[in-house]
Design a protein around this motif. Structure first.
Motif, PDB file in Angstrom:
ATOM      1  N   ASN A  65       0.633  -1.026   0.020  1.00  0.00           N
ATOM      2  CA  ASN A  65       0.011   0.076   0.367  1.00  0.00           C
ATOM      3  C   ASN A  65       0.973   1.119   0.003  1.00  0.00           C
ATOM      4  OD1 ASN A  65      -2.443  -1.616   0.721  1.00  0.00           O
ATOM      5  ND2 ASN A  65      -1.876  -2.291   2.038  1.00  0.00           N
ATOM      6  N   TRP A  66       0.763   2.493  -1.207  1.00  0.00           N
ATOM      7  CA  TRP A  66       1.681   3.375  -1.295  1.00  0.00           C
ATOM      8  C   TRP A  66       1.079   4.460  -0.730  1.00  0.00           C
ATOM      9  CZ3 TRP A  66       6.099   1.407  -3.459  1.00  0.00           C
ATOM     10  CH2 TRP A  66       6.173   0.062  -3.969  1.00  0.00           C
ATOM     11  N   ASN A  67      -0.737   4.464  -0.669  1.00  0.00           N
ATOM     12  CA  ASN A  67      -0.633   5.278   0.329  1.00  0.00           C
ATOM     13  C   ASN A  67      -0.190   7.097   0.214  1.00  0.00           C
ATOM     14  OD1 ASN A  67      -2.377   3.471   2.331  1.00  0.00           O
ATOM     15  ND2 ASN A  67      -0.679   2.794   3.759  1.00  0.00           N
ATOM     16  N   ASN A  68      -0.279   6.933  -1.205  1.00  0.00           N
ATOM     17  CA  ASN A  68       0.048   8.210  -1.217  1.00  0.00           C
ATOM     18  C   ASN A  68      -1.467   8.678  -2.667  1.00  0.00           C
ATOM     19  OD1 ASN A  68       1.336   6.429  -3.014  1.00  0.00           O
ATOM     20  ND2 ASN A  68       2.740   7.275  -3.631  1.00  0.00           N
ATOM     21  N   GLY A  69      -2.855   8.029  -3.102  1.00  0.00           N
ATOM     22  CA  GLY A  69      -3.567   7.555  -3.854  1.00  0.00           C
ATOM     23  C   GLY A  69      -2.455   6.491  -5.524  1.00  0.00           C
ATOM     24  N   LEU A  70      -1.717   6.353  -4.970  1.00  0.00           N
ATOM     25  CA  LEU A  70      -1.901   5.394  -5.550  1.00  0.00           C
ATOM     26  C   LEU A  70      -1.684   3.874  -5.825  1.00  0.00           C
ATOM     27  CD1 LEU A  70       2.533   6.087  -7.109  1.00  0.00           C
ATOM     28  CD2 LEU A  70       0.774   6.537  -8.252  1.00  0.00           C
ATOM     29  N   PRO A  71      -2.238   2.896  -6.769  1.00  0.00           N
ATOM     30  CA  PRO A  71      -3.549   1.419  -6.334  1.00  0.00           C
ATOM     31  C   PRO A  71      -1.983   0.737  -5.938  1.00  0.00           C
ATOM     32  CG  PRO A  71      -2.608   2.068  -8.842  1.00  0.00           C
ATOM     33  CD  PRO A  71      -2.394   3.077  -8.036  1.00  0.00           C
ATOM     34  N   ALA A  72      -2.742   0.139  -5.324  1.00  0.00           N
ATOM     35  CA  ALA A  72      -1.930  -1.001  -4.130  1.00  0.00           C
ATOM     36  C   ALA A  72      -1.089  -1.664  -5.521  1.00  0.00           C
ATOM     37  CB  ALA A  72      -2.197  -1.673  -2.583  1.00  0.00           C
ATOM     38  N   ASP A  73      -0.094  -2.888  -4.942  1.00  0.00           N
ATOM     39  CA  ASP A  73       0.342  -3.597  -5.899  1.00  0.00           C
ATOM     40  C   ASP A  73       0.543  -4.861  -4.925  1.00  0.00           C
ATOM     41  OD1 ASP A  73       1.794  -2.571  -8.740  1.00  0.00           O
ATOM     42  OD2 ASP A  73       1.904  -1.030  -6.955  1.00  0.00           O
ATOM     43  N   THR A  74       0.514  -5.963  -5.750  1.00  0.00           N
ATOM     44  CA  THR A  74       0.933  -7.357  -5.160  1.00  0.00           C
ATOM     45  C   THR A  74       2.094  -7.934  -5.680  1.00  0.00           C
ATOM     46  OG1 THR A  74      -1.386  -7.279  -4.790  1.00  0.00           O
ATOM     47  CG2 THR A  74      -0.513  -9.694  -4.761  1.00  0.00           C
ATOM     48  N   ILE A  75       2.415  -8.785  -4.598  1.00  0.00           N
ATOM     49  CA  ILE A  75       3.564  -9.116  -4.635  1.00  0.00           C
ATOM     50  C   ILE A  75       3.506 -10.330  -4.222  1.00  0.00           C
ATOM     51  CG2 ILE A  75       6.542  -9.189  -4.782  1.00  0.00           C
ATOM     52  CD1 ILE A  75       5.277  -6.312  -6.502  1.00  0.00           C
ATOM     53  N   SER A  76       3.806 -11.623  -5.553  1.00  0.00           N
ATOM     54  CA  SER A  76       3.769 -13.044  -5.319  1.00  0.00           C
ATOM     55  C   SER A  76       4.657 -13.810  -4.922  1.00  0.00           C
ATOM     56  CB  SER A  76       2.529 -13.607  -5.853  1.00  0.00           C
ATOM     57  OG  SER A  76       1.178 -13.085  -5.768  1.00  0.00           O
ATOM     58  N   GLY A  77       5.506 -14.776  -4.273  1.00  0.00           N
ATOM     59  CA  GLY A  77       6.054 -15.307  -4.515  1.00  0.00           C
ATOM     60  C   GLY A  77       6.026 -17.420  -4.659  1.00  0.00           C
ATOM     61  N   LYS A  78       6.450 -17.973  -5.667  1.00  0.00           N
ATOM     62  CA  LYS A  78       6.447 -19.622  -5.308  1.00  0.00           C
ATOM     63  C   LYS A  78       7.697 -19.748  -4.323  1.00  0.00           C
ATOM     64  CE  LYS A  78       2.475 -20.578  -7.808  1.00  0.00           C
ATOM     65  NZ  LYS A  78       1.388 -20.285  -7.025  1.00  0.00           N
ATOM     66  N   ILE A  79       7.128 -20.504  -2.810  1.00  0.00           N
ATOM     67  CA  ILE A  79       8.347 -20.280  -2.484  1.00  0.00           C
ATOM     68  C   ILE A  79       8.829 -22.372  -2.240  1.00  0.00           C
ATOM     69  CG2 ILE A  79       9.088 -20.261   0.302  1.00  0.00           C
ATOM     70  CD1 ILE A  79       9.094 -17.767  -0.922  1.00  0.00           C
ATOM     71  N   ILE A  80      10.217 -22.261  -2.334  1.00  0.00           N
ATOM     72  CA  ILE A  80      10.583 -24.084  -1.962  1.00  0.00           C
ATOM     73  C   ILE A  80      11.855 -23.515  -1.123  1.00  0.00           C
ATOM     74  CG2 ILE A  80       9.551 -24.814  -4.650  1.00  0.00           C
ATOM     75  CD1 ILE A  80      12.560 -24.334  -5.582  1.00  0.00           C
ATOM     76  N   LEU A  81      12.255 -25.306  -0.968  1.00  0.00           N
ATOM     77  CA  LEU A  81      12.801 -25.820   0.035  1.00  0.00           C
ATOM     78  C   LEU A  81      13.706 -26.348  -0.980  1.00  0.00           C
ATOM     79  CD1 LEU A  81      14.386 -25.839   2.515  1.00  0.00           C
ATOM     80  CD2 LEU A  81      13.288 -27.739   3.198  1.00  0.00           C
ATOM     81  N   GLU A  82      14.919 -26.363  -1.069  1.00  0.00           N
ATOM     82  CA  GLU A  82      15.888 -26.975  -2.502  1.00  0.00           C
ATOM     83  C   GLU A  82      17.234 -27.129  -1.856  1.00  0.00           C
ATOM     84  OE1 GLU A  82      15.105 -27.168  -6.751  1.00  0.00           O
ATOM     85  OE2 GLU A  82      16.499 -25.308  -6.488  1.00  0.00           O
TER      86      GLU A  82
END
Length: 165
Positions: free
Chosen positions: A116-133
């Motif tokens: 949430n940038w909280n300055n009038g800009l729309p929020a962005d969603t960052i997603s990730g696939k997490i693995i143990l390797e």
């Protein structure tokens, strides 16, 4: 002699009860570059540009799920330190641009951050696939607002913001 006898008896017993912790590396950082439609660096606090993103205004929410599997960090049986998913920092890079580092949660296979940038800009969603390797908990794939951006170690996302008057 009694002390030596006690040590010979107690030492193997104590050692067999000692728990050995396995340590894992965390490789869950994603760098964000944020610019406008004219390629102005919106994270640069020293910019002459009339609008920039102020780090104090940014809020991050974290959530995720493990689908039908288990948490990538399930084998961690001790308290460890890592950058919390709601933490971030902004710093100047070697090329002069400013980048925001965010950290995908190692507790979920499908991990998400809402910025949430909280300055009038729309929020962005960052997603990730997490693995143990190979003893490394890492972000294998990463997404911006549902679109796959990349896979692999070099996790960089360029976000372009458009201002609406």
């Amino acid at each position: 002699m009694k002390k030596i006898f006690l040590l010979v008896i107690l030492f193997p017993l104590v050692m067999s009860c000692a728990k050995s912790n396995k340590y894992y590396q965390l490789d869950n950082e994603i760098k964000l570059y944020v610019k406008d439609e004219s390629n102005e660096d919106l994270l640069n606090p020293d910019s002459d540009f009339s609008f920039s993103i102020v780090s104090e205004d940014i809020e991050i929410e974290s959530y995720g799920n493990n689908g039908n599997g288990s948490s990538p960090s399930k084998k961690l049986d001790f308290t460890y330190e890592y950058m919390a998913p709601t933490s971030f920092f902004i710093r100047k890079q070697d090329d002069g641009r400013f980048a925001m580092s965010v950290f995908i949660s190692p507790h979920f296979v499908n991990s998400n951050l809402i910025i949430n940038w909280n300055n009038g800009l729309p929020a962005d969603t960052i997603s990730g696939k997490i693995i143990l390797e190979n003893d490394v908990i890492k972000c294998k794939e990463y997404y911006l607002n549902g679109s796959l951006i990349g896979q692999g170690k070099e996790r960089v996302i360029e976000i372009k913001k458009t201002f609406v008057n």
